[in-house]
Design a protein around this motif. Structure first.
Motif, PDB file in Angstrom:
ATOM      1  N   THR B 142      -4.558  46.927  54.020  1.00 32.80           N
ATOM      2  CA  THR B 142      -4.305  47.122  52.505  1.00 32.80           C
ATOM      3  C   THR B 142      -2.926  47.436  52.028  1.00 32.80           C
ATOM      4  OG1 THR B 142      -6.556  48.120  52.508  1.00 32.80           O
ATOM      5  CG2 THR B 142      -5.289  48.701  50.847  1.00 32.80           C
ATOM      6  N   ARG B 145      -0.966  44.236  51.761  1.00 35.13           N
ATOM      7  CA  ARG B 145      -1.207  43.669  50.562  1.00 35.13           C
ATOM      8  C   ARG B 145      -0.380  44.091  49.601  1.00 35.13           C
ATOM      9  NH1 ARG B 145      -4.213  39.535  48.228  1.00 35.13           N
ATOM     10  NH2 ARG B 145      -4.092  39.793  45.946  1.00 35.13           N
ATOM     11  N   LEU B 146      -0.621  45.559  49.507  1.00 35.32           N
ATOM     12  CA  LEU B 146       0.247  46.193  48.295  1.00 35.32           C
ATOM     13  C   LEU B 146       1.609  46.058  48.431  1.00 35.32           C
ATOM     14  CD1 LEU B 146      -1.823  49.487  48.231  1.00 35.32           C
ATOM     15  CD2 LEU B 146      -1.633  48.042  46.352  1.00 35.32           C
ATOM     16  N   VAL B 147       2.269  46.060  49.647  1.00 37.90           N
ATOM     17  CA  VAL B 147       3.732  46.101  49.634  1.00 37.90           C
ATOM     18  C   VAL B 147       4.101  44.715  49.614  1.00 37.90           C
ATOM     19  CG1 VAL B 147       5.654  46.227  51.278  1.00 37.90           C
ATOM     20  CG2 VAL B 147       3.766  48.246  51.287  1.00 37.90           C
ATOM     21  N   ASN B 148       3.561  43.515  50.318  1.00 41.28           N
ATOM     22  CA  ASN B 148       4.175  42.158  50.380  1.00 41.28           C
ATOM     23  C   ASN B 148       3.425  41.208  49.175  1.00 41.28           C
ATOM     24  OD1 ASN B 148       5.162  43.196  52.482  1.00 41.28           O
ATOM     25  ND2 ASN B 148       4.085  42.161  54.183  1.00 41.28           N
ATOM     26  N   ILE B 149       2.287  41.531  48.894  1.00 44.67           N
ATOM     27  CA  ILE B 149       2.003  40.716  47.872  1.00 44.67           C
ATOM     28  C   ILE B 149       2.077  41.495  46.110  1.00 44.67           C
ATOM     29  CG2 ILE B 149      -0.312  39.386  46.656  1.00 44.67           C
ATOM     30  CD1 ILE B 149       0.796  38.253  49.349  1.00 44.67           C
ATOM     31  N   GLU B 150       1.515  42.707  46.024  1.00 44.29           N
ATOM     32  CA  GLU B 150       1.251  43.249  44.786  1.00 44.29           C
ATOM     33  C   GLU B 150       2.832  43.981  44.382  1.00 44.29           C
ATOM     34  OE1 GLU B 150      -1.607  43.106  43.246  1.00 44.29           O
ATOM     35  OE2 GLU B 150      -2.862  42.272  44.760  1.00 44.29           O
ATOM     36  N   GLY B 151       3.641  44.026  45.614  1.00 43.87           N
ATOM     37  CA  GLY B 151       4.943  44.621  45.219  1.00 43.87           C
ATOM     38  C   GLY B 151       4.850  46.057  44.933  1.00 43.87           C
ATOM     39  N   LEU B 152       3.949  47.011  45.465  1.00 38.48           N
ATOM     40  CA  LEU B 152       3.978  48.176  45.172  1.00 38.48           C
ATOM     41  C   LEU B 152       4.014  49.026  46.610  1.00 38.48           C
ATOM     42  CD1 LEU B 152       0.634  47.984  42.889  1.00 38.48           C
ATOM     43  CD2 LEU B 152       3.064  48.485  42.124  1.00 38.48           C
ATOM     44  N   MET B 153       4.643  50.358  46.485  1.00 41.80           N
ATOM     45  CA  MET B 153       4.751  51.198  47.743  1.00 41.80           C
ATOM     46  C   MET B 153       3.686  52.370  47.554  1.00 41.80           C
ATOM     47  SD  MET B 153       6.698  50.076  50.064  1.00 41.80           S
ATOM     48  CE  MET B 153       7.576  51.296  51.092  1.00 41.80           C
ATOM     49  N   PRO B 154       2.714  52.358  48.505  1.00 43.10           N
ATOM     50  CA  PRO B 154       1.638  53.168  48.469  1.00 43.10           C
ATOM     51  C   PRO B 154       2.188  54.666  49.032  1.00 43.10           C
ATOM     52  CG  PRO B 154       1.320  51.928  50.300  1.00 43.10           C
ATOM     53  CD  PRO B 154       2.401  51.434  49.491  1.00 43.10           C
ATOM     54  N   ARG B 173       8.188  46.941  58.436  1.00 38.08           N
ATOM     55  CA  ARG B 173       7.764  46.360  57.274  1.00 38.08           C
ATOM     56  C   ARG B 173       8.258  47.582  56.242  1.00 38.08           C
ATOM     57  NH1 ARG B 173       9.869  43.754  54.384  1.00 38.08           N
ATOM     58  NH2 ARG B 173       8.828  43.168  52.403  1.00 38.08           N
TER      59      ARG B 173
END
Lengths: 485, 424, 124
Positions: B142, B145-154, B173
């Motif tokens: 998850t 996907r957030l970091v590499n596709i959606e461009g979001l850092m959780p 990463r």
């Protein structure tokens, strides 16, 4: 913002929301204040999800009366409010002759409490009702009127119906004090300002002791929170047909195993000390206690198939341990609902109706609204539909064709319904509770990124402001590339 | 889009793409891939790291580049891919229902079906980490996907549970994108991912690894505030007094993968409890005529190249099935024996191994039960008789062993075969 | 002096021990199972290199990010700087597979290229 109401209800759990719903029948302006970001965030959404038949409370107590009445009301109220409700019946399972004599006592208690249909099953009958039962079980008490429901769904349905009939809900609004004028409540103070009102209903659950103390009423009443842990199993791996209890002890009804309206097996609760009223942390010891306890009922439970765990807190009051449902005698205008622990959910409709009686007794002229609509239609639930229904639904609105949660087959259409409902979901957990999204095997791993995008779009907020359960529970904090170095 | 297809593939990941391509090349008419994501490639578009393609392309490629090669070939061959579409049901007579927001409710009939749904990640509940349920507990995939596709850092400060490859790769990463990875903790006394990933993902960035350690508790009500780690003994029981609290805002879980087989079960496909995936023969055929399965839906692979290889086998044979060139076979079972945890395929078509003259290669994938430090022999036994023997320099439970077995070697088989591992 | 390495050139991950003399020259290499292992260790001592894979921001695309990589391994000590440099770049969609993002990155002579395309809306 309107700041004058006839009645203010403190707390939006099942008691507060059902009271609001029944009050919405009358020409009254009603406000519900809730300190959390959504309805039923506290014990109302973390419990055993059972509408107890009512043989368990001691005859003559408020608990016994409310439970028996509440159970009867639920059977007609649930369909009226579109609440998923399954009349499973419940079993109390005896594993020794000593236990069997306890079953007989319970059967007598059931008769005294006026609970219909309670009988004792022999080993064979028990095995037919519940094939996975421990083979050492010798007999069981069968109570056909027990049922299971979706507890959060029930709170939400009551709240939505109340709102549809004119009740106002304010969230993230914490009660701080009463405004009292010559022995009479004239309003409340909250973190969002003061509200003038004639009557206050204290349905603050775990915090009801702190609320009543502010009014100088029942100052000796206090709540000692006790927590109970639960485990949920993958329905693809194990299913049960009933609600199954061990023989009760002085500690309570014991660790049960139950089916849920969703087909999962639920086990729990144990009874542990809490580190404060908002301590809902599970612990390894507690979880193992629950597992080992439930294994005595259903030996084939396997820890490998656990898909979720959570913890609920009981509003255990001091004194006799009975429910307190009364007009406060120390101050005018306050109705106290105190110590509503189990079987609080089963009793809730009866308690709410009792509140209406108490208001009448206090001199409130309750005029019925001609246009009151007691029916609340549930939103579509794709997963439970036939293919024909699904086809029609998607044709009507294509958003129901996009499945966002793969395990539970929850569609974007259902998520949009939740976000735009009369009691709107504003958080990830808010959607999860309303739709069952993210409650399956992958526990949201697949839907997280998709739901963050939907919430951000629909609420018109950046992804960084999307939360799991209100402020402080943000899910992401910056764009991948927005980094200083 | 048609309502009938010769071959329908469920999933456009590395197995599904390879299967569809091979089915088309073998001679299947209309081939459709149904994909739930909004782009083809399965998990590969988010696996932006390199390390893919050494077997198939003899190159070291990043995941998106590996997938791109297959996606382009599928396009060239005229394979239809319907995206953003979830398959809802598959029946044993190969009727498929699916839905999307573009075409609505969809119904297909297929000559053959290839199951290529891949796998999902094990979650917090699977390993029962106690504590509250705050934001900030994510599976590695998850976060990927957030970091590499959606461009979001959780999160800002991460602790990672599990030294599997995805966990270690995400440690690197996250570090490259400016987050702090405070520690990777691993329950087992050894690394569960590849050692080279330890070097290039953890060691290179000075990220500490604690073996024989687990997360005892998650602290924090709204967002993760800290985790409590604890050392475990040889039987994996916590050692009291070894607790350590690490302040962090995120816990990333990399604790294993599970084949995703809900649709397989609906279709009546029998699963192997050892792998969690369909029991297949060497053609990747399941017990249901005309339904094939390939990739991580069958068993969890280490290398995507072998996932694609399995897809190719399934694709070829699904096409042959629709062309009527496949008879109902007799089987010998392939049974995991001493030292072996699981074997795929679970059975072998006797007609494939009856002919001494035929010389087709079949792939047998197995995992061992425990670590062998030095030379091991993997034998395929017919009773006491060794039909085939293969030597490996070492064997580890974390690393899948792929045997390329010439079927002529198995020609003398008289019944069910057993695969055993020993250091002799 | 002895130094230990784990070879990263294949999944086996051999543990290799090297012995160095006073001048830092290799006198012995043990533990490797092939020549690649020995080459790896020599490179680690003199010119350690890694492949960098990361993403770059894209504007006007169907995706916010494009995956990129160094076509060949770059000196290890350049990896963090390059990753930081790539954070500051924004590409315009469409981006094609293999498109050069940075030529001769940080003077290494190695290009950074897109590992997959990012389309503009409408499938371009």
């Amino acid at each position: 913002m309107k700041n004058k109401y006839d009645v203010v209800i403190i707390g939006s759990g099942i008691i507060g929301s059902l009271t609001a719903r029944y009050l919405s029948r009358y020409n009254l302006s009603v406000l519900v204040v809730e300190k959390e970001i959504d309805v039923g965030m506290c014990p109302s959404s973390a419990n055993s999800a059972i509408i107890h038949a009512g043989y368990d409370p001691k005859p003559g107590t408020m608990k016994a009366e409310m439970n028996a009445k509440g159970n009867r009301i639920w059977h007609s109220l649930a369909p009226e409010l579109g609440i998923v409700f399954e009349k499973t019946g419940s079993l109390v399972v005896a594993t020794s002759e000593d236990d069997v004599s306890k079953l007989k006592q319970l059967q007598e208690q059931a008769a005294a409490n006026n609970i219909p249909g309670v009988e004792i099953l022999d080993k064979e009958q028990l095995k037919t009702r519940e094939p996975l039962i421990n083979p050492e079980a010798v007999a069981a008490l069968w109570a056909p009127t027990a049922a299971v429901l979706d507890p959060f769904g029930a709170v939400l349905a009551a709240a939505e119906n109340a709102v549809a009939n004119g009740v106002t809900y304010l969230f993230e609004t914490e009660f701080t004090d009463f405004i009292i004028d010559s022995g009479r409540i004239t309003g409340i103070r909250t973190t969002k300002g003061d509200f003038i009102c004639r009557r206050v209903i204290n349905a603050a659950g775990l915090y009801a002791d702190e609320v009543t103390r502010k009014a100088g009423a029942r100052i000796d009443f206090s709540i000692t929170p006790r927590k109970g842990s639960y485990l949920i199993f993958d329905p693809m791996k194990i299913t049960l047909k009933n609600v199954i209890f061990p023989v009760p002890s002085e500690m309570g009804k014991g660790i049960l195993a139950s089916t849920t309206t969703h087909g999962n097996v639920l086990i729990g609760p144990n009874n542990e000390a809490c580190d404060g009223k908002n301590d809902t942390a599970t612990g390894e010891d507690g979880l193992m206690e629950v597992f080992n306890g439930a294994k005595r009922l259903i030996p084939s439970l396997d820890l490998k198939n656990v898909i979720a765990q959570y913890c609920g807190v009981r509003a255990k009051g001091n004194g006799t341990g009975d429910f307190i449902v009364e007009k406060a005698s120390e101050v005018q205008g306050l109705i106290n609902l105190l110590g509503i622990e189990s079987p609080g959910f089963a009793s809730a409709p009866a308690i709410a109706l009792r509140v209406i009686e108490l208001l009448k007794e206090s001199g409130e002229k309750l005029e019925e609204k001609p246009d009151w609509n007691p029916v609340r239609k549930p939103f579509p639930h794709f997963h439970r539909m036939s293919n024909v229904e699904r086809k029609k639904l998607i044709a009507k609105n294509p958003a129901y064709g996009r499945i966002v949660c793969r395990c539970e087959e929850i569609t974007e259409g259902e998520i949009l319904d939740a976000i735009h409902s009369p009691v709107p979901a504003r958080t990830y957990d808010g959607i999860k509770r309303r739709t069952w999204m993210g409650t399956g095997r992958c526990q949201g791993a697949f839907d997280y990124p998709r739901v963050i995008a939907i919430l951000s779009r629909e609420l018109g907020i950046p992804a960084e402001e999307v939360t799991k359960k209100g402020k402080g529970s943000e899910l992401v904090y910056r764009g991948t590339k927005e980094c200083a170095q | 889009m048609n309502t009938t297809y010769d071959v329908v593939v469920v999933g456009a990941g590395p197995a599904g793409l390879a299967a569809a391509i091979e089915a088309k090349k073998t001679g299947a008419g209309d081939v459709l891939i149904i994909e739930r994501n909004d782009e083809p490639g399965g998990i590969l578009p988010q696996c932006i790291h390199n390390g893919f393609g050494s077997v198939i392309f003899k190159k070291d490629l990043p995941g998106p580049a590996y997938a791109y090669n297959f996606i382009e070939e599928a396009k060239t061959l005229g394979i239809e891919i319907v995206l953003d579409t979830m398959v809802l049901n598959i029946t044993p007579d190969k009727k498929i229902t699916a839905a999307n927001s573009r075409d609505g409710f969809l119904e297909f009939e297929a000559g053959a079906i290839i199951l290529a749904m891949g796998c999902r990640e094990r979650t917090r509940a699977n390993i029962r980490v106690p504590g509250d349920r705050p934001a900030g507990v994510f599976t590695a995939g998850t976060v990927q996907r957030l970091v590499n596709i959606e461009g979001l850092m959780p999160g800002k400060n991460f602790v990672i549970l599990g030294s599997g490859d995805i966990g270690m790769i995400m440690a690197r990463r996250l570090t490259l994108e400016g987050a702090n990875v405070l520690k990777v903790v691993e329950l087992m006394p050894c690394l569960t991912g590849l050692r080279r990933n330890y070097v290039q993902c953890l060691q290179d960035f000075n990220i500490p690894l604690s073996l024989s350690t687990t997360i005892k508790r998650i602290i924090g009500k709204k967002r993760v505030e800290a985790v409590e780690t604890v050392k475990v003994d040889e039987s994996l029981n916590p050692i009291s007094g070894t607790q350590e609290t690490i302040a962090c805002d995120s816990l990333l879980l990399s604790v294993g993968l599970i084949p995703e087989n809900e649709l397989s079960k609906k279709a009546g496909v029998i699963l192997d409890p050892l792998t969690g995936g369909p029991a297949v023969d060497e053609n990747m055929a399941t017990n249901i005529n005309g339904i094939y399965a390939a990739g991580n839906v069958v068993t969890i692979y280490d290398l995507v190249d072998y996932v694609s290889k399995a897809g190719m086998i399934a694709g070829t044979n699904a096409a042959l099935y629709t062309m009527g060139k496949s008879s109902s076979p007799k089987y010998y079972r392939l049974i995991p024996g001493d030292g072996v945890r699981s074997v795929v395929p679970q059975r072998i078509n006797t007609s494939n191994i009856a002919l001494k003259s035929s010389s087709t290669e079949i792939l047998i994938e197995l995992r061992v039960l425990h670590e062998f430090d030095s030379k091991v022999f993997i034998d395929i036994m017919d009773g006491d008789k060794v039909l085939y023997s293969h030597m490996e320099k070492y064997a580890r439970p974390a690393e899948m062993i792929t045997l390329r077995v010439d079927t002529s070697k198995l020609a003398g088989a008289t019944g069910d075969l057993t695969v055993v591992v020993s250091s002799k | 002096m002895e130094r230990k390495f784990v070879c990263i050139r294949c999944p086996q991950g051999c543990e290799i021990t090297t012995t160095l003399n006073g001048n830092g020259a290799i006198t012995e290499i043990t533990g490797n199972s092939c020549r690649i292992g020995a080459d790896f260790v020599k490179a680690e001592l003199t010119d350690a290199r890694r492949t960098l894979t990361t993403t770059v921001r894209v504007s006007g695309g169907t995706r916010p990010l494009c995956p990129v990589w160094t076509e060949k391994p770059v000196p290890k000590d350049k990896v963090l700087d390059l990753a930081a440099q790539l954070r500051t770049i924004t590409l315009n969609a469409p981006v094609s597979a293999g498109q050069i993002i940075i030529k001769n990155a940080a003077g290494t002579g190695i290009n950074i290229v897109a590992s997959a395309p990012v389309m503009a809306p409408g499938g371009k």
